[in-house]
Design a protein around this motif. Structure first.
Motif, PDB file in Angstrom:
ATOM      1  N   TYR A   3       0.823  -1.210   0.000  1.00 43.00           N
ATOM      2  CA  TYR A   3       0.000   0.000   0.000  1.00 43.00           C
ATOM      3  C   TYR A   3       0.861   1.266   0.000  1.00 43.00           C
ATOM      4  CZ  TYR A   3      -4.507  -2.332   0.753  1.00 43.00           C
ATOM      5  OH  TYR A   3      -5.656  -3.083   0.597  1.00 43.00           O
ATOM      6  N   PHE A   4       1.917   1.283   0.812  1.00 51.97           N
ATOM      7  CA  PHE A   4       2.793   2.453   0.836  1.00 51.97           C
ATOM      8  C   PHE A   4       3.458   2.648  -0.527  1.00 51.97           C
ATOM      9  CE2 PHE A   4       3.206   1.616   5.602  1.00 51.97           C
ATOM     10  CZ  PHE A   4       2.320   2.630   5.938  1.00 51.97           C
ATOM     11  N   GLY A   5       3.841   1.542  -1.163  1.00 50.55           N
ATOM     12  CA  GLY A   5       4.437   1.636  -2.493  1.00 50.55           C
ATOM     13  C   GLY A   5       3.469   2.211  -3.515  1.00 50.55           C
ATOM     14  N   GLN A   6       2.204   1.790  -3.462  1.00 53.06           N
ATOM     15  CA  GLN A   6       1.194   2.348  -4.368  1.00 53.06           C
ATOM     16  C   GLN A   6       0.979   3.831  -4.097  1.00 53.06           C
ATOM     17  OE1 GLN A   6      -2.473   0.036  -5.162  1.00 53.06           O
ATOM     18  NE2 GLN A   6      -1.588  -1.535  -3.844  1.00 53.06           N
ATOM     19  N   SER A   7       1.021   4.215  -2.823  1.00 54.68           N
ATOM     20  CA  SER A   7       0.870   5.620  -2.467  1.00 54.68           C
ATOM     21  C   SER A   7       2.014   6.448  -3.048  1.00 54.68           C
ATOM     22  CB  SER A   7       0.827   5.768  -0.939  1.00 54.68           C
ATOM     23  OG  SER A   7       0.642   7.127  -0.572  1.00 54.68           O
ATOM     24  N   VAL A   8       3.235   5.921  -2.962  1.00 51.41           N
ATOM     25  CA  VAL A   8       4.403   6.602  -3.519  1.00 51.41           C
ATOM     26  C   VAL A   8       4.247   6.772  -5.031  1.00 51.41           C
ATOM     27  CG1 VAL A   8       6.873   6.358  -4.023  1.00 51.41           C
ATOM     28  CG2 VAL A   8       6.014   5.914  -1.714  1.00 51.41           C
ATOM     29  N   GLN A   9       3.830   5.711  -5.718  1.00 57.79           N
ATOM     30  CA  GLN A   9       3.688   5.762  -7.174  1.00 57.79           C
ATOM     31  C   GLN A   9       2.619   6.769  -7.597  1.00 57.79           C
ATOM     32  OE1 GLN A   9       2.898   1.718  -8.335  1.00 57.79           O
ATOM     33  NE2 GLN A   9       5.002   1.034  -7.987  1.00 57.79           N
ATOM     34  N   THR A  10       1.507   6.800  -6.873  1.00 56.65           N
ATOM     35  CA  THR A  10       0.444   7.752  -7.197  1.00 56.65           C
ATOM     36  C   THR A  10       0.921   9.181  -6.960  1.00 56.65           C
ATOM     37  OG1 THR A  10      -1.197   6.105  -6.516  1.00 56.65           O
ATOM     38  CG2 THR A  10      -1.966   8.367  -6.756  1.00 56.65           C
ATOM     39  N   ALA A  11       1.639   9.399  -5.871  1.00 61.15           N
ATOM     40  CA  ALA A  11       2.158  10.734  -5.570  1.00 61.15           C
ATOM     41  C   ALA A  11       3.170  11.184  -6.612  1.00 61.15           C
ATOM     42  CB  ALA A  11       2.790  10.741  -4.179  1.00 61.15           C
ATOM     43  N   GLU A  12       3.988  10.260  -7.101  1.00 63.94           N
ATOM     44  CA  GLU A  12       4.995  10.608  -8.116  1.00 63.94           C
ATOM     45  C   GLU A  12       4.343  11.140  -9.382  1.00 63.94           C
ATOM     46  OE1 GLU A  12       7.207   7.006  -8.475  1.00 63.94           O
ATOM     47  OE2 GLU A  12       8.745   7.641  -7.024  1.00 63.94           O
ATOM     48  N   ARG A  13       3.191  10.609  -9.748  1.00 64.25           N
ATOM     49  CA  ARG A  13       2.492  11.075 -10.947  1.00 64.25           C
ATOM     50  C   ARG A  13       1.955  12.495 -10.770  1.00 64.25           C
ATOM     51  NH1 ARG A  13       0.831   5.509 -11.149  1.00 64.25           N
ATOM     52  NH2 ARG A  13      -1.090   5.958 -10.006  1.00 64.25           N
ATOM     53  N   LEU A  14       1.753  12.897  -9.518  1.00 65.14           N
ATOM     54  CA  LEU A  14       1.211  14.231  -9.245  1.00 65.14           C
ATOM     55  C   LEU A  14       2.295  15.285  -9.095  1.00 65.14           C
ATOM     56  CD1 LEU A  14      -1.545  13.170  -6.713  1.00 65.14           C
ATOM     57  CD2 LEU A  14      -1.946  14.125  -8.978  1.00 65.14           C
ATOM     58  N   GLY A  15       3.542  14.862  -8.923  1.00 62.04           N
ATOM     59  CA  GLY A  15       4.642  15.813  -8.816  1.00 62.04           C
ATOM     60  C   GLY A  15       4.717  16.487  -7.463  1.00 62.04           C
ATOM     61  N   SER A  16       5.128  17.746  -7.456  1.00 64.37           N
ATOM     62  CA  SER A  16       5.413  18.468  -6.209  1.00 64.37           C
ATOM     63  C   SER A  16       4.178  18.656  -5.334  1.00 64.37           C
ATOM     64  CB  SER A  16       6.018  19.841  -6.526  1.00 64.37           C
ATOM     65  OG  SER A  16       5.136  20.612  -7.318  1.00 64.37           O
ATOM     66  N   SER A  17       2.990  18.644  -5.921  1.00 60.10           N
ATOM     67  CA  SER A  17       1.775  18.866  -5.142  1.00 60.10           C
ATOM     68  C   SER A  17       1.510  17.738  -4.154  1.00 60.10           C
ATOM     69  CB  SER A  17       0.557  19.026  -6.066  1.00 60.10           C
ATOM     70  OG  SER A  17       0.326  17.834  -6.802  1.00 60.10           O
ATOM     71  N   ALA A  18       2.131  16.584  -4.377  1.00 62.86           N
ATOM     72  CA  ALA A  18       1.927  15.438  -3.484  1.00 62.86           C
ATOM     73  C   ALA A  18       3.230  14.994  -2.825  1.00 62.86           C
ATOM     74  CB  ALA A  18       1.314  14.280  -4.260  1.00 62.86           C
ATOM     75  N   GLN A  19       4.219  15.883  -2.786  1.00 65.63           N
ATOM     76  CA  GLN A  19       5.530  15.501  -2.260  1.00 65.63           C
ATOM     77  C   GLN A  19       5.456  15.107  -0.786  1.00 65.63           C
ATOM     78  OE1 GLN A  19       8.676  18.261  -3.101  1.00 65.63           O
ATOM     79  NE2 GLN A  19      10.130  17.263  -1.727  1.00 65.63           N
ATOM     80  N   ALA A  20       4.647  15.826  -0.014  1.00 67.39           N
ATOM     81  CA  ALA A  20       4.543  15.525   1.418  1.00 67.39           C
ATOM     82  C   ALA A  20       3.977  14.126   1.635  1.00 67.39           C
ATOM     83  CB  ALA A  20       3.672  16.565   2.113  1.00 67.39           C
ATOM     84  N   TYR A  21       2.958  13.758   0.838  1.00 71.82           N
ATOM     85  CA  TYR A  21       2.366  12.427   0.957  1.00 71.82           C
ATOM     86  C   TYR A  21       3.383  11.353   0.573  1.00 71.82           C
ATOM     87  CZ  TYR A  21      -1.943  15.188   0.845  1.00 71.82           C
ATOM     88  OH  TYR A  21      -2.920  16.115   1.099  1.00 71.82           O
TER      89      TYR A  21
END
Length: 211
Positions: A85-103
């Motif tokens: 789950y954490f890995g999926q969260s990282v991958q989803t955040a990477e697609r969003l760029g800086s707006s999801a860096q904290a997540y």
């Protein structure tokens, strides 16, 4: 309204049937509010996956939901599932760029914790270092704890000089006055000095641990 009742299903269907409608953003906001206010994370994730073209806000909600699912599995000591789950969260955040860096940073830290609990020290260290390089709030307690944890990964590998640096960094960053962790960090600094035959500094660190 029921967060995942017929109204949410209708919103999902609306976004799929009318992706270019002038109401798309408003309907997406309704869905995000529902995702934010629910603890039914698995139902929320299934809802998002049914949307064919989710916007950035819904994708951000997905990173949070995946992170929450990861923390649930971590709390239940299901570390393999937590890592997924954490890995999926990282991958989803990477697609969003800086707006999801904290997540992304938070998910990296807790994935590192999960790897550490599994005994995968090398992968844990990689995730802790990735977290440190991407952490948004360096005054956060988690930033200090990442150094503490890296101190232990190096200590286990007998990299005493690096372990000492990380434990010392934790001591300098610790703001919540967690005396148990501070005592332990000073004790480990003492150990790293002891193992490298720097007995005078070891003694000083052990005295700080006692105090």
């Amino acid at each position: 309204f029921s967060a995942f009742g017929e109204s949410m299903t209708a919103f999902e269907q609306f976004l799929n049937d009318f992706p270019n409608s002038r109401y798309t953003e408003q309907v997406s906001d309704y869905l995000v509010d529902g995702y934010t206010n629910t603890r039914s994370y698995e139902a929320a994730l299934k809802s998002i996956e049914r949307i064919q073209t989710p916007n950035a806000r819904i994708q951000q909600a997905k990173t949070r939901i995946l992170f929450q699912l990861g923390t649930q599995e971590f709390a239940n000591t299901n570390y393999a599932q937590a890592i997924d789950y954490f890995g999926q969260s990282v991958q989803t955040a990477e697609r969003l760029g800086s707006s999801a860096q904290a997540y992304k940073a938070e998910a990296l830290y807790w994935r590192g914790e999960s790897f550490y609990r599994q005994g995968n020290i090398d992968q844990a260290a990689r995730d802790y270092n990735s977290y440190l390089s991407q952490a948004v709030n360096k005054a956060d307690q988690t930033y200090a704890l990442a150094h503490y944890n890296l101190g232990y990964t190096d200590f286990h590998k007998k990299n005493y000089a690096q372990a000492q640096q990380h434990f010392a960094q934790f001591v300098s960053l610790e703001k919540d006055h967690n005396t148990a962790l501070l005592a332990d960090a000073y004790n480990r600094i003492g150990d790293t000095n002891y193992y490298t035959q720097n007995y005078k500094d070891a003694e000083a660190s052990y005295e700080k641990a006692i105090s």
